[in-house]
Design an enzyme around this catalytic site. Structure first.
Site, PDB file in Angstrom:
ATOM      1  CD  GLU A 256       2.808 -19.311 -50.104  1.00 54.64           C
ATOM      2  OE1 GLU A 256       2.861 -19.701 -49.377  1.00 54.64           O
ATOM      3  OE2 GLU A 256       3.101 -18.035 -50.148  1.00 54.64           O
ATOM      4  CB  CYS A 295      -2.043 -24.641 -46.949  1.00 50.53           C
ATOM      5  SG  CYS A 295      -3.009 -23.426 -46.029  1.00 50.53           S
TER       6      CYS A 295
HETATM    7  P1  NAP Z   1      -5.231 -27.203 -57.671  1.00 49.64           P
HETATM    8  O1  NAP Z   1      -6.407 -27.937 -57.938  1.00 49.64           O
HETATM    9  O2  NAP Z   1      -4.646 -26.466 -57.989  1.00 49.64           O
HETATM   10  O3  NAP Z   1      -6.374 -25.018 -58.125  1.00 49.64           O
HETATM   11  C1  NAP Z   1      -5.939 -23.922 -57.406  1.00 49.64           C
HETATM   12  C2  NAP Z   1      -5.908 -23.450 -57.952  1.00 49.64           C
HETATM   13  O4  NAP Z   1      -5.406 -23.321 -59.685  1.00 49.64           O
HETATM   14  C3  NAP Z   1      -7.748 -22.694 -58.344  1.00 49.64           C
HETATM   15  O5  NAP Z   1      -8.603 -22.014 -58.767  1.00 49.64           O
HETATM   16  C4  NAP Z   1      -7.978 -24.012 -60.206  1.00 49.64           C
HETATM   17  O6  NAP Z   1      -8.826 -23.199 -61.074  1.00 49.64           O
HETATM   18  C5  NAP Z   1      -6.431 -23.167 -61.001  1.00 49.64           C
HETATM   19  N1  NAP Z   1      -6.033 -23.968 -61.994  1.00 49.64           N
HETATM   20  C6  NAP Z   1      -5.919 -26.171 -62.253  1.00 49.64           C
HETATM   21  N2  NAP Z   1      -5.358 -25.547 -63.462  1.00 49.64           N
HETATM   22  C7  NAP Z   1      -4.634 -24.504 -63.607  1.00 49.64           C
HETATM   23  C8  NAP Z   1      -4.270 -23.951 -64.797  1.00 49.64           C
HETATM   24  N3  NAP Z   1      -3.582 -25.105 -66.076  1.00 49.64           N
HETATM   25  N4  NAP Z   1      -3.865 -22.603 -64.969  1.00 49.64           N
HETATM   26  C9  NAP Z   1      -4.501 -21.424 -64.038  1.00 49.64           C
HETATM   27  N5  NAP Z   1      -4.926 -21.988 -62.884  1.00 49.64           N
HETATM   28  C10 NAP Z   1      -4.866 -23.422 -63.271  1.00 49.64           C
HETATM   29  O7  NAP Z   1      -5.503 -26.725 -55.987  1.00 49.64           O
HETATM   30  P2  NAP Z   1      -7.207 -27.204 -54.936  1.00 49.64           P
HETATM   31  O8  NAP Z   1      -7.614 -28.609 -55.515  1.00 49.64           O
HETATM   32  O9  NAP Z   1      -7.956 -25.699 -55.633  1.00 49.64           O
HETATM   33  O10 NAP Z   1      -6.435 -26.697 -53.830  1.00 49.64           O
HETATM   34  C11 NAP Z   1      -5.666 -27.803 -52.587  1.00 49.64           C
HETATM   35  C12 NAP Z   1      -4.412 -27.809 -53.256  1.00 49.64           C
HETATM   36  O11 NAP Z   1      -3.424 -26.662 -52.265  1.00 49.64           O
HETATM   37  C13 NAP Z   1      -3.421 -28.694 -52.381  1.00 49.64           C
HETATM   38  O12 NAP Z   1      -2.182 -28.771 -52.560  1.00 49.64           O
HETATM   39  C14 NAP Z   1      -2.801 -27.262 -50.631  1.00 49.64           C
HETATM   40  O13 NAP Z   1      -1.703 -28.200 -50.392  1.00 49.64           O
HETATM   41  C15 NAP Z   1      -2.711 -26.326 -51.819  1.00 49.64           C
HETATM   42  N6  NAP Z   1      -3.102 -24.925 -50.711  1.00 49.64           N
HETATM   43  C16 NAP Z   1      -1.919 -24.255 -50.132  1.00 49.64           C
HETATM   44  C17 NAP Z   1      -2.317 -23.026 -49.968  1.00 49.64           C
HETATM   45  C18 NAP Z   1      -1.279 -22.646 -48.888  1.00 49.64           C
HETATM   46  O14 NAP Z   1      -1.057 -21.113 -48.404  1.00 49.64           O
HETATM   47  N7  NAP Z   1       0.591 -23.097 -49.268  1.00 49.64           N
HETATM   48  C19 NAP Z   1      -3.562 -22.829 -49.386  1.00 49.64           C
HETATM   49  C20 NAP Z   1      -4.274 -23.313 -49.239  1.00 49.64           C
HETATM   50  C21 NAP Z   1      -4.595 -24.980 -50.693  1.00 49.64           C
HETATM   51  P3  NAP Z   1      -9.969 -24.295 -61.148  1.00 49.64           P
HETATM   52  O15 NAP Z   1     -10.874 -24.732 -59.793  1.00 49.64           O
HETATM   53  O16 NAP Z   1     -11.381 -24.003 -61.656  1.00 49.64           O
HETATM   54  O17 NAP Z   1      -9.360 -25.736 -61.122  1.00 49.64           O
END
Ligand code: NAP
Length: 510
Positions: A256, A295
């Protein structure tokens, strides 16, 4: 300052230095720290496979549902504490905190009821027996059974309670143990949630583990029966899907990700009508709720060119009424973003969009301290050709007006330009026009909300994710699917076709 531990192999374990600071979003002060360095994540996955899987598979659906019901009750009993912590950590207003916490208990309770309905079975038949040769005695039957691996849930920061709970509800009811990794910015809330469940004895051994801090070498240890359910940015999703161990074992990954959701106003909707008001209220709420860190939030506002002046004036007036500031005050509608890195991303996105679209309105007097972003409204005359608007999600209180010719084909082209979204909404009482638009945008969208005078008073709007309906979208939105009742469990199951004698196959049910 709290140092967050991880709950692995039945014990709370601290990671090694250096630790990642976690901020109070409203002040910028560091309130906690976390690290996953040095933790044995291979052992954690092995523990889940061995103990957690067995514990859950030995339970019937009704018993798994009962467990989920207890988790829901614990969330409800600690509701105020979780909302307060969310305010202190992420700067969520009380209303936004409720959205997260009540979403969690509601979803857990929904899946608890589903478990009760399915009773004393442990897996399901998929459809009826299929006769595929001349003999009626020799048939095929599809079964759904839980895989023997771990569900690795990697969550975004924005809904620490709901996101962890909704994924957990599906995995547990399916009979699969979970290792959850919350977004670090909001890990204090997820940590407290799991601590509450653990203290109340609600977690069967190995059935739920929590990893606070970065993902570390977690994915190096995945195996062919494991799966990964990810919520976050498209960039991180691509790294996960391309991880060598994930590729080597063909580990199933559900994503997602980013989503440029659109709201579309029909040409039949007259200024001042109930539906007009509903549309504006919905857009303003989606832009400001959780400071736009949803999201499903509306990022693109597609309106008939003939009424753009009225929409612009009335939407601006509504946004002006949404006070930005201290999330602890009941008068505040828009709190800060979740942390400094989110603030930097949103500021960079707004600066980039300013270069290609007209800045219609931006909130003034936004607090300088803390991680605030000013609610901002843009407009572009370029429709489907508008640069940046359809490509980049600004994860904050920001959206763009797109005045267009409201012919269904034109509207559909603009919505489709987003490359696939989680949600879209269409506001119209003209059944013919709305039908054409809905069917044309459906292939690009996970869920469509049809606002009409008939549902004016129903309360549930564009942004609400309902456990009975699927959540997910194609393309840019990740191509994944969660929730949707039984549909949300299928990702955790293996569908197997068994061929044999009719009666013997019926006997598989036990
Ligand atoms: P993110 O930076 O991609 O992080 C998401 C998760 O992935 C966090 O737990 C992060 O850990 C982890 N992560 C980062 N790098 C990783 C890697 N190399 N391997 C495994 N895990 C890793 O996103 P975010 O800033 O938290 O969230 C914002 C984004 O999420 C927005 O773009 C939004 O659209 C999207 N979102 C989508 C939905 C949906 O249902 N479609 C819902 C909510 C948010 P750390 O925090 O420790 O870096």
């Amino acid at each position: 300052m709290d140092t967050l531990t991880s709950f692995l192999c039945g014990q709370w374990q601290a990671g090694a230095a250096p630790l990642t600071p976690i901020h109070a979003a409203a002040t910028g002060e560091v309130i906690a720290q976390a690290s996953s360095r040095g933790l044995d994540l291979g052992a954690a996955l092995a523990c889940a496979r061995q103990h957690g899987g067995e514990a859950l598979r030995s339970l019937t659906f009704a018993q798994r549902g009962e467990r989920l019901g207890l988790l829901a009750q614990a969330v409800a009993a600690h509701r105020d504490e979780l909302i307060d912590l969310s305010l202190r950590n992420m700067g969520t207003t009380r209303g936004d905190g409720k959205f997260d916490v009540d979403g969690a208990s509601g979803t857990l309770a929904y899946y608890a009821r589903l478990g009760a309905e399915w009773g004393d079975r442990r897996w399901l038949f998929d459809g009826d027996q299929v006769q595929f040769c001349r003999s009626k005695r020799f048939v095929g039957q599809h079964l759904w059974l839980p895989r023997r691996g771990v569900a690795i849930h990697i969550n975004a920061f924005n809904f620490p309670t709901w996101n962890l709970s909704e994924k957990l509800a599906c995995a547990w009811l399916a009979g699969v143990p979970v290792l959850a990794k919350p977004g670090t910015a909001s890990a204090p809330v997820a940590h407290r949630l799991v601590s509450i469940w653990h203290a109340e004895g609600l977690i069967p051994p190995g059935a739920l583990q929590l990893l606070c801090g970065g993902a570390g070498d977690l994915l190096d240890h995945v195996g062919p029966q494991d799966c990964i359910v990810f919520t976050g940015s498209g960039a991180t999703a691509a790294q996960i899907k391309g991880h060598p161990a994930v590729l080597r074992h063909n580990v199933a990954v559900n994503v997602e990700a980013d989503s440029l959701n659109a709201a579309v106003l029909g040409p039949d909707v007259a200024p001042g009508s109930d539906l007009w008001t509903m549309f504006l209220a919905e857009v303003a709420r989606e832009m400001t709720q959780k400071a736009g860190q949803k999201c499903t939030a509306i990022r693109r506002i597609v309106v008939p060119r003939a009424v753009i002046a009225e929409v612009r004036a009335e939407l601006t007036a509504r946004l002006q009424d949404a006070a930005v500031g201290d999330p602890a005050l009941s008068s505040t509608a828009v709190g800060p973003l979740a942390g400094p890195s989110q603030q930097r991303d949103v500021e960079a996105g707004i600066a980039a969009l300013s270069a290609t679209a007209e800045l219609v309105w931006q909130a003034k007097g936004v607090p300088a301290a803390g991680c605030f972003a000013a609610p901002t409204l843009f407009q572009s005359e370029l429709g489907a050709a508008a640069p940046f608007v359809h490509d980049h999600e600004i994860f904050g209180p920001c959206a763009t007006l797109l005045p267009v010719d409201p012919a269904p084909a034109t509207v559909a082209e603009v919505v489709a330009k987003g490359g696939g979204s989680l949600a879209a909404s269409v506001f119209s009482d003209d059944a013919g026009w709305a039908r054409e638009v809905i069917l044309a945008i459906a292939p690009y969208t996970g869920r469509i909300y049809w606002g009409s005078a008939k549902v004016f008073d129903q309360g549930i709007g564009h942004g609400a994710v309902m456990p009975a309906l699927v959540h997910g979208g194609p393309g840019k939105a990740g191509g994944g699917e969660e929730l949707g009742g039984e549909r949300g469990l299928r990702f955790y199951w293996q569908r197997v076709a068994v061929q044999g004698d009719t009666q013997l196959l019926r006997g598989l049910a036990g």
